[in-house]
Motif scaffolding. Structure first.
Motif, PDB file in Angstrom:
ATOM      1  N   UNK A 185       2.820  -6.009  -5.335  1.00  0.00           N
ATOM      2  CA  UNK A 185       3.192  -4.619  -5.113  1.00  0.00           C
ATOM      3  C   UNK A 185       3.307  -3.866  -6.423  1.00  0.00           C
ATOM      4  N   UNK A 186       3.160  -2.558  -6.311  1.00  0.00           N
ATOM      5  CA  UNK A 186       3.365  -1.633  -7.421  1.00  0.00           C
ATOM      6  C   UNK A 186       4.041  -0.396  -6.856  1.00  0.00           C
ATOM      7  N   UNK A 187       4.953   0.185  -7.606  1.00  0.00           N
ATOM      8  CA  UNK A 187       5.586   1.390  -7.090  1.00  0.00           C
ATOM      9  C   UNK A 187       6.753   1.846  -7.936  1.00  0.00           C
ATOM     10  N   UNK A 190       6.112  -5.506  -8.850  1.00  0.00           N
ATOM     11  CA  UNK A 190       7.154  -6.334  -8.278  1.00  0.00           C
ATOM     12  C   UNK A 190       6.813  -7.813  -8.316  1.00  0.00           C
ATOM     13  N   UNK A 191       7.615  -8.609  -7.651  1.00  0.00           N
ATOM     14  CA  UNK A 191       7.395 -10.043  -7.562  1.00  0.00           C
ATOM     15  C   UNK A 191       6.142 -10.350  -6.742  1.00  0.00           C
ATOM     16  N   UNK A 192       5.733 -11.625  -6.757  1.00  0.00           N
ATOM     17  CA  UNK A 192       4.620 -12.099  -5.937  1.00  0.00           C
ATOM     18  C   UNK A 192       5.168 -12.899  -4.762  1.00  0.00           C
ATOM     19  N   UNK A 193       4.480 -12.773  -3.595  1.00  0.00           N
ATOM     20  CA  UNK A 193       4.958 -13.392  -2.362  1.00  0.00           C
ATOM     21  C   UNK A 193       3.828 -14.153  -1.682  1.00  0.00           C
ATOM     22  N   UNK A 194       3.663 -15.446  -1.997  1.00  0.00           N
ATOM     23  CA  UNK A 194       2.645 -16.253  -1.298  1.00  0.00           C
ATOM     24  C   UNK A 194       3.089 -16.554   0.121  1.00  0.00           C
ATOM     25  N   UNK A 195       2.124 -16.758   1.017  1.00  0.00           N
ATOM     26  CA  UNK A 195       2.447 -17.055   2.408  1.00  0.00           C
ATOM     27  C   UNK A 195       1.359 -17.897   3.048  1.00  0.00           C
ATOM     28  N   UNK A 196       1.761 -18.818   3.907  1.00  0.00           N
ATOM     29  CA  UNK A 196       0.835 -19.600   4.729  1.00  0.00           C
ATOM     30  C   UNK A 196       1.305 -19.533   6.172  1.00  0.00           C
ATOM     31  N   UNK A 197       0.353 -19.360   7.094  1.00  0.00           N
ATOM     32  CA  UNK A 197       0.682 -19.346   8.516  1.00  0.00           C
ATOM     33  C   UNK A 197      -0.212 -20.333   9.252  1.00  0.00           C
ATOM     34  N   UNK A 198       0.290 -20.825  10.365  1.00  0.00           N
ATOM     35  CA  UNK A 198      -0.469 -21.701  11.252  1.00  0.00           C
ATOM     36  C   UNK A 198      -0.247 -21.194  12.668  1.00  0.00           C
ATOM     37  N   UNK A 199      -1.351 -20.873  13.378  1.00  0.00           N
ATOM     38  CA  UNK A 199      -1.253 -20.220  14.686  1.00  0.00           C
ATOM     39  C   UNK A 199      -2.024 -20.992  15.749  1.00  0.00           C
ATOM     40  N   UNK A 200      -1.468 -20.947  16.969  1.00  0.00           N
ATOM     41  CA  UNK A 200      -2.101 -21.583  18.115  1.00  0.00           C
ATOM     42  C   UNK A 200      -2.201 -20.586  19.273  1.00  0.00           C
ATOM     43  N   UNK A 257      -3.560  -3.057   2.948  1.00  0.00           N
ATOM     44  CA  UNK A 257      -2.884  -2.180   1.993  1.00  0.00           C
ATOM     45  C   UNK A 257      -1.798  -1.426   2.741  1.00  0.00           C
ATOM     46  N   UNK A 258      -0.622  -1.377   2.167  1.00  0.00           N
ATOM     47  CA  UNK A 258       0.523  -0.744   2.827  1.00  0.00           C
ATOM     48  C   UNK A 258       1.185   0.242   1.876  1.00  0.00           C
ATOM     49  N   UNK A 259       1.442   1.425   2.384  1.00  0.00           N
ATOM     50  CA  UNK A 259       2.350   2.340   1.681  1.00  0.00           C
ATOM     51  C   UNK A 259       3.703   2.243   2.387  1.00  0.00           C
ATOM     52  N   UNK A 260       4.715   1.877   1.624  1.00  0.00           N
ATOM     53  CA  UNK A 260       6.057   1.655   2.171  1.00  0.00           C
ATOM     54  C   UNK A 260       7.026   2.626   1.514  1.00  0.00           C
ATOM     55  N   UNK A 292      12.612   4.112  -2.468  1.00  0.00           N
ATOM     56  CA  UNK A 292      11.484   3.437  -3.096  1.00  0.00           C
ATOM     57  C   UNK A 292      10.202   3.883  -2.421  1.00  0.00           C
ATOM     58  N   UNK A 293       9.154   3.995  -3.223  1.00  0.00           N
ATOM     59  CA  UNK A 293       7.802   4.258  -2.746  1.00  0.00           C
ATOM     60  C   UNK A 293       6.914   3.177  -3.338  1.00  0.00           C
ATOM     61  N   UNK A 294       6.369   2.323  -2.474  1.00  0.00           N
ATOM     62  CA  UNK A 294       5.640   1.149  -2.920  1.00  0.00           C
ATOM     63  C   UNK A 294       4.261   1.074  -2.283  1.00  0.00           C
ATOM     64  N   UNK A 295       3.319   0.491  -3.018  1.00  0.00           N
ATOM     65  CA  UNK A 295       2.005   0.142  -2.490  1.00  0.00           C
ATOM     66  C   UNK A 295       1.897  -1.375  -2.551  1.00  0.00           C
ATOM     67  N   UNK A 296       1.619  -1.995  -1.400  1.00  0.00           N
ATOM     68  CA  UNK A 296       1.515  -3.441  -1.302  1.00  0.00           C
ATOM     69  C   UNK A 296       0.077  -3.828  -0.998  1.00  0.00           C
TER      70      UNK A 296
END
Length: 335
Positions: A109-111, A144-154, A42-45, A82-86
């Motif tokens: 997000x909402x804000x 706000x919009x939706x932001x899908x993400x995929x990561x691959x780490x080594x 959870x992020x307050x931005x 802007x004040x946002x909660x993610x």
């Protein structure tokens, strides 16, 4: 531990001086593998920015729908905040993929976003000249919009590598006639890679993540942003196994022209740099691990986009580390 991958769209995009990519999205320990399982961040931005010249004029042209056939002279100042909660739920898989660790998640997000323009606009069509002086603004509180993400780490000892893909699903509050929005009005896709050096014994850490954004056309305005390049970085020193301090920063540069801009704006390529402090603290929450961090950015050398400062306050919950170290030191299993 989830401290690296959050995004949002606030008042701006390259169209009007604002990008899909929110600089500062990645930070310290970005490429280090995580403990498998569910996690939630959870992020307050908060951000406060201002702009003169083309960056402010672009908003007047965009909202006022000033056609390319109209000659305009604008002396404007733009202020916005802007004040946002993610919210960012993420699932990290235990089974290796291509020898690395796969994680998928989505950010919502909402804000509240607000913006205002002050100054003078002079428009001319042939011999007819109109001048308007004053100010106007608006605000919005919504999702706000939706932001899908995929990561691959080594992981290879103190060296960690990652690749990622993310994007924008334009489901948020957006109206091309508004000065303030919580969505950007178009889809986007972004991909890149990163590296983290982390030595748990010495407590030294450095991370850098770079990527490119491709923006699809905004069908409401027939405007298409150019391709953007961005680099987020973080450097920290662990003072104990639970506490670290350091610096963060980012560089953002649009590398191709926008399409559909008013002629007085030209290619309207955006640029900004930033640097600031960070502090983070890890602590147990029952059988889980909690993480609290604060980082701030002061922007400079901005071109064709508003600039100012922003802060990120992050709280995350994730599976407990298998040892007392801050980050697992085992390698990700390979096939």
């Amino acid at each position: 531990m989830v401290i690296t991958s959050l995004s949002s769209a606030i008042v701006f995009a390259d169209e009007g001086g604002v990008s899909y990519w929110l600089p500062g999205r990645f930070g310290s320990l970005a490429a280090t593998p995580q403990v498998p399982g569910w996690s939630m961040a959870e992020v307050y931005y908060h951000t406060s920015v201002s702009a003169f010249g083309n960056a402010a004029a672009a908003r007047e042209i965009h909202v006022g729908r000033i056609p390319a056939t109209v000659n305009v002279d604008l002396n404007l100042r733009l202020n916005a905040q802007a004040d946002l909660v993610l919210l960012n739920p993420t699932y990290t898989f235990a089974t290796p993929v291509l020898g690395g660790q796969l994680a998928i998640g989505v950010t919502g997000l909402f804000g509240r976003s607000s913006a205002n323009l002050d100054g003078t606009l002079t428009a001319a069509i042939g011999p007819l000249v109109t001048t308007r002086t004053g100010s106007f603004g608006d605000s919005i509180t919504s999702v706000g919009d939706l932001y899908p993400q995929a990561t691959l780490k080594w992981n290879a000892g103190v060296h960690n590598f990652m690749t990622y893909v993310t994007g924008d699903i334009p489901t948020g509050a957006y109206d091309s006639r508004r000065l303030a929005n919580l969505g950007i009005g178009h889809a986007a896709i972004d991909a890149g890679g990163g590296y983290t050096y982390f030595n748990p014994q010495a407590g030294h850490e450095f991370s850098a993540v770079a990527g490119f954004t491709y923006n699809f056309k905004n069908q409401d305005t027939q405007y298409q942003n150019g391709i953007d390049f961005h680099l987020d970085w973080g450097a920290s020193q662990f003072l104990s196994k639970q506490l670290f301090v350091g610096l963060v920063g980012y560089a953002y540069q649009q590398v191709t022209d926008d399409f559909g801009a008013h002629p007085i704006l030209g290619g309207f390529r955006s640029r900004v740099f930033s640097v600031g402090p960070q502090i983070g603290f890890l602590f147990p929450v029952g059988d889980l691990q909690g993480f609290l961090s604060l980082k701030g950015y002061g922007e400079f050398a901005a071109e064709n986009r508003p600039a100012g400062w922003n802060t990120w306050l992050t709280f995350s919950i994730s599976p407990m580390m298998p040892t007392s170290t801050v980050i697992p030191t085992r390698r990700v299993a390979t096939k």
